[in-house]
Design an enzyme around this catalytic site. Structure first.
Site, short mmCIF file in Angstrom:
data_model
loop_
_atom_site.label_atom_id
_atom_site.label_comp_id
_atom_site.label_asym_id
_atom_site.label_seq_id
_atom_site.Cartn_x
_atom_site.Cartn_y
_atom_site.Cartn_z
N ASP A 64 3.95 1.78 -21.15
CA ASP A 64 2.67 1.32 -20.63
C ASP A 64 1.68 2.45 -20.32
O ASP A 64 0.48 2.23 -20.27
CB ASP A 64 2.88 0.48 -19.36
CG ASP A 64 3.74 1.18 -18.31
OD1 ASP A 64 4.15 2.33 -18.55
OD2 ASP A 64 4.01 0.58 -17.26
N HIS A 65 2.19 3.66 -20.12
CA HIS A 65 1.29 4.75 -19.71
C HIS A 65 0.68 5.46 -20.92
O HIS A 65 -0.52 5.65 -21.01
CB HIS A 65 2.06 5.80 -18.89
CG HIS A 65 2.30 5.41 -17.47
ND1 HIS A 65 3.04 4.33 -17.11
CD2 HIS A 65 1.90 5.99 -16.30
CE1 HIS A 65 3.08 4.24 -15.79
NE2 HIS A 65 2.40 5.24 -15.28
N ASP A 119 8.60 5.54 -10.94
CA ASP A 119 7.17 5.39 -10.79
C ASP A 119 6.93 5.02 -9.33
O ASP A 119 7.61 4.16 -8.78
CB ASP A 119 6.62 4.28 -11.69
CG ASP A 119 5.12 4.33 -11.71
OD1 ASP A 119 4.55 4.88 -12.66
OD2 ASP A 119 4.51 3.85 -10.74
N ARG A 379 -5.48 4.69 -6.86
CA ARG A 379 -5.63 6.13 -6.58
C ARG A 379 -6.99 6.63 -7.04
O ARG A 379 -7.40 6.29 -8.16
CB ARG A 379 -4.54 6.95 -7.27
CG ARG A 379 -3.21 6.72 -6.65
CD ARG A 379 -2.11 7.58 -7.22
NE ARG A 379 -0.93 7.35 -6.43
CZ ARG A 379 0.31 7.38 -6.88
NH1 ARG A 379 0.54 7.68 -8.14
NH2 ARG A 379 1.31 7.15 -6.08
N SER A 535 2.28 10.44 -7.06
CA SER A 535 3.17 9.99 -8.11
C SER A 535 4.63 10.42 -7.90
O SER A 535 4.92 11.36 -7.16
CB SER A 535 2.66 10.58 -9.42
OG SER A 535 3.69 10.77 -10.34
N ARG A 537 6.26 11.56 -10.42
CA ARG A 537 6.55 12.38 -11.61
C ARG A 537 7.36 13.62 -11.23
O ARG A 537 6.91 14.47 -10.46
CB ARG A 537 5.25 12.76 -12.34
CG ARG A 537 4.25 13.51 -11.52
CD ARG A 537 2.91 13.66 -12.26
NE ARG A 537 2.17 12.41 -12.22
CZ ARG A 537 0.84 12.32 -12.21
NH1 ARG A 537 0.10 13.41 -12.28
NH2 ARG A 537 0.24 11.15 -12.15
C1 MIC Z 1 0.68 7.34 -11.36
O1 MIC Z 1 0.14 6.30 -10.99
O2 MIC Z 1 0.32 8.45 -10.94
C2 MIC Z 1 1.81 7.26 -12.34
C3 MIC Z 1 1.33 7.84 -13.59
O3 MIC Z 1 2.16 5.92 -12.58
C4 MIC Z 1 2.98 8.02 -11.73
C5 MIC Z 1 4.09 8.26 -12.63
C6 MIC Z 1 3.84 9.36 -13.59
O4 MIC Z 1 3.26 10.38 -13.22
O5 MIC Z 1 4.30 9.22 -14.69
C7 MIC Z 1 3.56 7.43 -10.46
O6 MIC Z 1 2.84 6.80 -9.72
O7 MIC Z 1 4.73 7.66 -10.13
FE1 SF4 Z 2 0.13 2.74 -14.28
FE2 SF4 Z 2 0.55 4.32 -12.14
FE3 SF4 Z 2 -1.86 3.26 -12.65
FE4 SF4 Z 2 0.07 1.70 -11.86
S1 SF4 Z 2 -0.83 3.36 -10.69
S2 SF4 Z 2 -1.35 1.28 -13.52
S3 SF4 Z 2 1.84 2.61 -12.85
S4 SF4 Z 2 -0.78 4.74 -13.90
#
Ligand code: MIC
Ligand code: SF4
Length: 643
Positions: A64-65, A119, A379, A535, A537
């Site tokens: 999805d990302h 995530d 975010r 995140s 990550r």
């Molecule tokens: C995000 O919202 O920052 C992400 C991308 O979903 C991350 C995960 C990632 O960095 O792959 C998260 O929230 O954990």
């Molecule tokens: Fe995707 Fe993270 Fe955004 Fe949710 S917050 S839509 S998991 S990138």
């Protein structure tokens, strides 16, 4: 003494430890999820641990990302995840099926069970009464292999919801209000439970909007009771048999309680660049805007998009505004199409994007220079949108739709009557985009396909007796993982290529950081409060590890990030006296004489800088974490302990 909802689930999954706040507890994990940006690493680690078949009740890999596919990298990673999951017993949600949290809520989440996901927004499933937590990919890999997941026993925060939301005020405003009350640090070390009369008036997807953004409170997770509404949702998904009722005991004890009166809430917005920088939409009314993005795992449910469609029907998006809409799942998208709402969205001029994270993670749709973007996301960290000088405001779908038409920040309550949404009794269920894994007998025949983008994982190294290193970066409070390891179109494709990723590490704070780190052969990072928020990550630990970072000193750490640092053998020290932050500077050469001994058994150490400053550092680690650090990371530790 009675139990809270979360305590009940913890109790029934407790593998080790005592349920005392602050103690380390080990939990049995029923389900896991990964997404593609963290999944490649998680599966490489699963393979490195030698796990042949996952041992969880259910594990799902979502794509999805990284769906932009501007080069071969993402498609290679997708093929790898598709084949590795097929081989090891994991379901594969194909690209196009939707955002992990939305699809998981619809199709797999179960009240009373435990879920960890690579995530940070995994707590979305708390909306259905599941104990769902974000974790690093390595922790998820360990859980898939049947291993225990360790957390610090959280305190319990109760939020009593009273009253009922007014027209045009929605679940997003509830969580923005909670963020205003508690701040991005307010949930650290806690689970947030929702209770009270107001809960009844919220549907499961609305509850999920609230638990989703509980991640922004820094909370371990958030959870709602499982009640008649939960049952109706599960039945509408054709999963009625998964229902169990769940509520806290009347004499359950909470560490803190707050009340939010839903009837007094008004539309709110989180202003740049933090989700807790809350203002009322009334204060922002009339501000010129350039872009509106609707979607993400926070606000892309059928309820949200039907609301937007009703508000846009027959109207035209303001000429100065570009509006994107990303449905949360194939289920939502198809149902929007079938009831005609999709035509209303297209008719108004919305740019419909695929069911994926998209603009939320800076994959396309970056705002114009110094642009003002209203997003229904969770975010608004600096530069996350892909445009460093953009100003991103987080709002509800109602505010987003009203503003897209007006061309300025608009209060939807001025539009007259609110759209009335009735959700169908049955959702359209079609799991044809979820591939089942190969049977145990066929699994060994499945070839795991690895493209050239997939590079080996850097290996953690056991600590030396003494640490002598330079503070190569000093950063302020609330540093996010988007500062440490940014994402976006140019960077995200390299999530399985750490050497390449390292060229972007910390560049939001200091463009020269990667070069300096390489030239110095690594060093120490000095941070402020809540270091590593955001995140899950693990790249925010893995990449610094690759660049030679051996320790991070901070005033305090965010939960998932500190676990990731330890998992990769980077030692997290906290300043015994936060004011000592001033005594240390970037460029200081420092020594910790008894580095290894400290990791093995000490709670405090003294760091001496060349300039003469002596600063006391705390090392609050469990025995298990000490062993992980001494082994040079969790992968080494797991391997050592499985022989
Ligand atoms: C995000 O919202 O920052 C992400 C991308 O979903 C991350 C995960 C990632 O960095 O792959 C998260 O929230 O954990
Ligand atoms: Fe995707 Fe993270 Fe955004 Fe949710 S917050 S839509 S998991 S990138």
């Amino acid at each position: 003494m009675g139990y809270t909802i979360a305590q009940k689930i913890i109790k029934s999954h407790l593998v080790s430890g005592e349920m005392k706040v602050g103690e380390e507890i080990g939990l049995r994990i029923d389900q896991t999820l990964t997404q593609d940006a963290t999944g490649t690493m998680a599966y490489l680690q699963l393979e490195a641990m030698g796990t042949e078949r996952v041992k969880t009740e259910l594990s799902v890999a979502y794509i999805d990302h990284n769906t932009l596919q501007a080069g071969f990298e993402n498609a290679d990673d997708h093929r790898y995840i598709q084949t590795v999951t097929k081989r090891h017993g994991i379901r594969f949600s194909r690209p196009g099926n939707g955002i992990c949290h939305q699809v998981h809520l619809e199709r797999f989440a179960i009240p009373g069970k435990t879920l960890i996901g690579s995530d940070s927004h995994t707590p979305t499933a708390g909306g259905i009464g599941m104990l769902a937590m974000g974790a690093g990919g390595l922790d998820v890999a360990v859980a898939m292999g049947g291993g225990t997941y360790y957390i610090t026993m959280p305190k319990m925060i109760k939020i009593n919801l009273t009253g009922k939301l007014s027209d045009f005020v929605s679940a997003k405003d509830v969580i923005l209000e909670v963020l205003r009350l508690l701040s991005v640090k307010g949930g650290v070390g806690a689970i947030v439970e929702y209770a009270g009369e107001g809960v009844k008036s919220l549907s499961v997807p609305e509850r999920a909007t609230i638990t989703n953004m509980g991640a922004e409170l820094g909370a371990t997770t958030s959870i709602f009771p499982s009640d008649e509404t939960t049952k109706a949702f599960l039945e509408a998904e054709g999963r009625g048999e998964c229902f169990i009722p769940l509520a806290s005991d009347p004499d359950a004890v909470y560490d803190a309680e707050y009340t939010v009166d839903l009837s007094t809430l008004s539309p709110l917005a989180a202003c740049p660049h933090s989700p807790d920088n809350i203002k009322s939409v009334d204060e922002l009314r009339g501000m010129k805007i350039n872009q509106v993005c609707i979607g993400s795992c926070t606000n892309s449910s059928l309820r949200d998009l039907l609301t937007v469609a009703k508000m846009l029907k027959g109207k035209t998006v303001h000429p100065d505004v570009s509006l994107s809409i990303s449905p949360g799942s194939k289920q939502v998208y198809t149902m929007l199409a079938e009831c005609g709402a999709l035509a209303d969205l297209i008719g108004a001029g919305a740019r419909i994007l695929e069911c994926a994270c998209g603009p939320c993670i800076g994959m396309g749709f970056s705002p114009e220079s110094a642009g003002v973007s209203l997003r229904t996301f969770n975010r608004n960290f600096l530069a996350r949108s892909g445009t460093k000088d953009a100003n991103v405001y987080l709002v509800s779908p109602e505010v987003a739709a009203a503003s897209a038409i007006a061309g300025v920040f608009a209060d939807p309550r001025e539009l007259g009557e609110a759209p009335k949404i009735t959700l169908p009794e049955k959702f359209l269920v079609n799991d044809n985009m979820i591939e089942l894994p190969a049977s145990e007998a066929e699994a060994p025949e499945v070839e795991v396909v690895r493209g050239p983008n997939i590079k080996p994982i850097p290996k953690g190294k056991a600590p030396d007796e003494k640490l002598s290193a330079k503070i190569i970066l000093k950063v302020e409070d609330n540093i996010t993982t988007d500062h440490i390891m940014p994402a976006g179109t140019k960077i995200l494709p390299y999530r399985s290529n750490v050497p390449k990723l390292s060229e972007f590490c910390f560049t939001v704070c200091d463009p020269a950081f990667p070069e300096r780190a390489k030239a110095e052969g690594g060093g120490i990072i000095l941070g402020g409060q809540n270091y590593g928020q955001g995140s899950s990550r693990e790249h925010a630990a893995l990449v610094p590890l690759y660049l030679g970072i051996r320790a991070v000193i901070a005033k305090s750490f965010a939960r998932i990030h500190v676990a990731n640092l330890i998992n990769f053998g980077i030692v997290p020290f906290t300043l015994a006296d936060p004011d000592d932050y001033e005594k240390l500077s970037e460029g200081d050469f420092t020594t910790i004489e008894n580095f290894k001994e400290a990791i093995a058994s000490l709670d405090t150490v003294t760091i001496k800088s060349e300039g003469g400053a002596e600063v006391k550092l705390n090392l609050s680690l469990t025995e298990r974490q000490r062993k992980i650090l001494l082994a040079g990371g969790l992968l080494n530790y797991t391997k050592e302990n499985s022989n």
